[in-house]
Design a protein around this motif. Structure first.
Motif, mmCIF file in Angstrom:
data_model
loop_
_atom_site.group_PDB
_atom_site.id
_atom_site.type_symbol
_atom_site.label_atom_id
_atom_site.label_comp_id
_atom_site.label_asym_id
_atom_site.label_seq_id
_atom_site.Cartn_x
_atom_site.Cartn_y
_atom_site.Cartn_z
ATOM 1 N N UNK A 56 5.004 -14.765 3.950
ATOM 2 C CA UNK A 56 4.172 -13.868 4.754
ATOM 3 C C UNK A 56 4.983 -12.665 5.229
ATOM 4 N N UNK A 57 6.270 -12.862 5.498
ATOM 5 C CA UNK A 57 7.115 -11.749 5.938
ATOM 6 C C UNK A 57 7.177 -10.665 4.864
ATOM 7 N N UNK A 58 7.287 -11.072 3.597
ATOM 8 C CA UNK A 58 7.324 -10.100 2.503
ATOM 9 C C UNK A 58 6.012 -9.338 2.415
ATOM 10 N N UNK A 59 4.910 -10.048 2.543
ATOM 11 C CA UNK A 59 3.597 -9.399 2.473
ATOM 12 C C UNK A 59 3.426 -8.396 3.597
ATOM 13 N N UNK A 60 3.837 -8.766 4.814
ATOM 14 C CA UNK A 60 3.707 -7.850 5.942
ATOM 15 C C UNK A 60 4.617 -6.636 5.789
ATOM 16 N N UNK A 61 5.820 -6.852 5.243
ATOM 17 C CA UNK A 61 6.735 -5.732 5.009
ATOM 18 C C UNK A 61 6.138 -4.757 4.003
ATOM 19 N N UNK A 62 5.499 -5.297 2.971
ATOM 20 C CA UNK A 62 4.867 -4.446 1.962
ATOM 21 C C UNK A 62 3.726 -3.633 2.550
ATOM 22 N N UNK A 63 2.902 -4.270 3.365
ATOM 23 C CA UNK A 63 1.801 -3.547 4.001
ATOM 24 C C UNK A 63 2.336 -2.501 4.975
ATOM 25 N N UNK A 64 3.404 -2.835 5.690
ATOM 26 C CA UNK A 64 4.021 -1.847 6.575
ATOM 27 C C UNK A 64 4.513 -0.645 5.791
ATOM 28 N N UNK A 65 5.150 -0.891 4.643
ATOM 29 C CA UNK A 65 5.610 0.192 3.776
ATOM 30 C C UNK A 65 4.438 1.087 3.376
ATOM 31 N N UNK A 66 3.327 0.462 3.023
ATOM 32 C CA UNK A 66 2.118 1.209 2.661
ATOM 33 C C UNK A 66 1.697 2.142 3.792
ATOM 34 N N UNK A 67 1.669 1.609 5.017
ATOM 35 C CA UNK A 67 1.274 2.429 6.162
ATOM 36 C C UNK A 67 2.227 3.583 6.395
ATOM 37 N N UNK A 68 3.527 3.345 6.252
ATOM 38 C CA UNK A 68 4.504 4.408 6.456
ATOM 39 C C UNK A 68 4.342 5.544 5.463
ATOM 40 N N UNK A 69 4.102 5.199 4.197
ATOM 41 C CA UNK A 69 3.879 6.225 3.175
ATOM 42 C C UNK A 69 2.636 7.046 3.501
ATOM 43 N N UNK A 70 1.576 6.379 3.919
ATOM 44 C CA UNK A 70 0.320 7.078 4.195
ATOM 45 C C UNK A 70 0.445 8.022 5.381
ATOM 46 N N UNK A 71 1.147 7.599 6.426
ATOM 47 C CA UNK A 71 1.312 8.470 7.594
ATOM 48 C C UNK A 71 2.181 9.674 7.248
ATOM 49 N N UNK A 72 3.292 9.446 6.547
ATOM 50 C CA UNK A 72 4.166 10.552 6.165
ATOM 51 C C UNK A 72 3.442 11.527 5.250
#
Length: 273
Positions: free
Chosen positions: A43-59
């Motif tokens: 689950x930690x890997x999945x959450x890290x991946x989703x967090x990465x997605x959010x960071x790219x979208x905001x930037x």
């Protein structure tokens, strides 16, 4: 990379937007393809991946969309920011409307927490539609930038459009994985999980072509269109991506993934744009 940029400079911008989002769709499929290799990722890997997605979208929302939109707007002071403010608000309202109408289910939520109009659709379909919502503004953003380059607006470049497509593609990879794996855990075959995972990005080429065509046809809307895509993306991040990463004990991992995604997208945009 210079050869890729030169190639996109030489072709029709609508076709360029289509090809660029075929690439982002392809990376979604590649991410979904990991379902054939992994049985039960943490689950930690999945959450890290989703967090990465959010960071790219905001930037991407700021560096690739809002900043160029404000730069090319006429006037000074408060007048100059009006197109960005109006477009941003309209983009957020557009996704707000889709969120209320389109039946969908967030990845880490229970089936009883499905949003949108009530429907008899299975959890599989609802999960896929949730990620499809993410991809509409992403495809639109790429198309709008390609259209802006074709219209000759200052502040838009092929390099910037390619950088955005590359950033969107990078975050689509974990997105495809994040759709396919939960479906696999629910008992779907690997093949069906893959098909649903990659299908979530099918809207990106469609949205990109519409965005590029609209900007080329109605050139004065470009500052509004850039901000519209940004508003839609920020809505998705705040309403969907972030809550999905905060349902378990790995919220800090998700935050660091977000920071990493933001840095990657910022670097791509400044370096190539």
């Amino acid at each position: 990379m210079e050869q890729i940029i030169a190639y996109f400079e030489a072709i029709n911008p609508i076709l360029g937007a289509f090809y660029a989002t075929l690439f982002t769709w392809g990376l979604t499929a590649a991410g979904a393809g990991l379902v054939f290799l992994f049985k039960n990722p943490s689950r930690a890997l999945m959450d890290a991946m989703l967090g990465f997605t959010g960071g790219v979208m905001v930037a991407a929302s700021f560096w690739s969309l809002l900043a160029p939109g404000i730069e090319m707007s006429p006037g000074e002071g408060f007048v100059k920011v009006i197109p960005a403010a109006v477009g941003f608000l309209l983009g957020a309202f557009f996704l707000f409307g889709l969120d209320k109408v389109l039946p969908h289910l967030h990845l880490n939520f229970k089936e009883a927490e499905a949003e949108g109009i009530k429907s008899p659709w299975h959890r599989t379909t609802l999960l896929t539609l949730a990620i499809t919502l993410h991809n509409i503004p992403e495809g639109l953003a790429v198309g709008v930038l390609f259209g802006g380059v074709a219209a000759g607006f200052d502040g838009t470049t092929i390099g910037g459009a390619v950088a955005l497509a590359l950033g969107i593609g990078l975050q689509n990879f974990p997105e495809g994985f994040a759709v396919a794996m939960p479906l696999r855990r629910q008992g779907l075959s690997r093949r069906r999980s893959f098909l649903y995972g990659q299908a979530s990005a099918i809207v990106e080429p469609i949205a990109a072509v519409i965005g590029a065509w609209a900007v080329i046809t109605f050139q004065p809307i470009l500052p509004y269109a850039l901000a519209f895509a940004a508003g839609a993306m920020i809505f998705v991040v705040v309403e969907e991506v972030i809550p999905e990463t905060q349902q378990d004990k790995h919220s800090d991992v998700a935050v660091m993934g977000f920071i990493g995604g933001f840095i990657v997208m910022m670097t791509l945009d400044v370096g190539l744009g």
